[in-house]
Design a protein around this motif. Structure first.
Motif, mmCIF file in Angstrom:
data_model
loop_
_atom_site.group_PDB
_atom_site.id
_atom_site.type_symbol
_atom_site.label_atom_id
_atom_site.label_comp_id
_atom_site.label_asym_id
_atom_site.label_seq_id
_atom_site.Cartn_x
_atom_site.Cartn_y
_atom_site.Cartn_z
ATOM 1 N N GLU A 181 46.167 29.224 54.684
ATOM 2 C CA GLU A 181 45.297 30.123 55.440
ATOM 3 C C GLU A 181 46.132 31.077 56.297
ATOM 4 N N PHE A 182 46.874 31.989 55.623
ATOM 5 C CA PHE A 182 47.741 32.906 56.359
ATOM 6 C C PHE A 182 46.951 33.824 57.281
ATOM 7 N N ALA A 183 45.788 34.279 56.825
ATOM 8 C CA ALA A 183 44.974 35.183 57.638
ATOM 9 C C ALA A 183 44.528 34.494 58.926
ATOM 10 N N GLU A 184 44.104 33.245 58.806
ATOM 11 C CA GLU A 184 43.682 32.496 59.992
ATOM 12 C C GLU A 184 44.854 32.273 60.939
ATOM 13 N N MET A 185 46.002 31.911 60.376
ATOM 14 C CA MET A 185 47.178 31.678 61.212
ATOM 15 C C MET A 185 47.591 32.963 61.928
ATOM 16 N N SER A 186 47.505 34.085 61.234
ATOM 17 C CA SER A 186 47.929 35.348 61.842
ATOM 18 C C SER A 186 47.052 35.737 63.027
ATOM 19 N N GLU A 187 45.815 35.253 63.061
ATOM 20 C CA GLU A 187 44.931 35.513 64.201
ATOM 21 C C GLU A 187 45.435 34.820 65.466
#
Length: 84
Positions: free
Chosen positions: A56-62
């Motif tokens: 979940e790269f998008a979630e982590m980037s948040e």
């Protein structure tokens, strides 16, 4: 505290920082100039160390506003993966 220290150590290795990253309010991208290769090294280091998969790269980037936010997110993420 052991998990937090390990995350910081992996981050330092990924960023090729020789000393401790003491200021947890720093932005890893803007302030420490983390690039995509370093980010992948960081993620792979976390996956190896904690035997987890981070997809979940998008979630982590948040949660990458500051190093402190990132560490808090990752500590919770790792704990949740270990409970499964």
């Amino acid at each position: 505290m052991i998990v937090r220290d390990a995350i910081l150590r992996i981050l330092e290795e990924s960023l090729e920082e020789s000393g401790d990253i003491a200021d947890l309010s720093l932005d890893p991208i803007e302030d420490l100039h983390m690039d995509s290769v370093q980010l992948m090294q960081f993620i792979l280091g976390l996956e190896d160390k904690f035997n987890i998969e981070i997809s979940e790269f998008a979630e982590m980037s948040e949660h990458m506003g500051t190093i402190g936010e990132l560490i808090d997110y990752l500590m919770e993420f790792i704990e949740n993966k270990r409970e499964r």
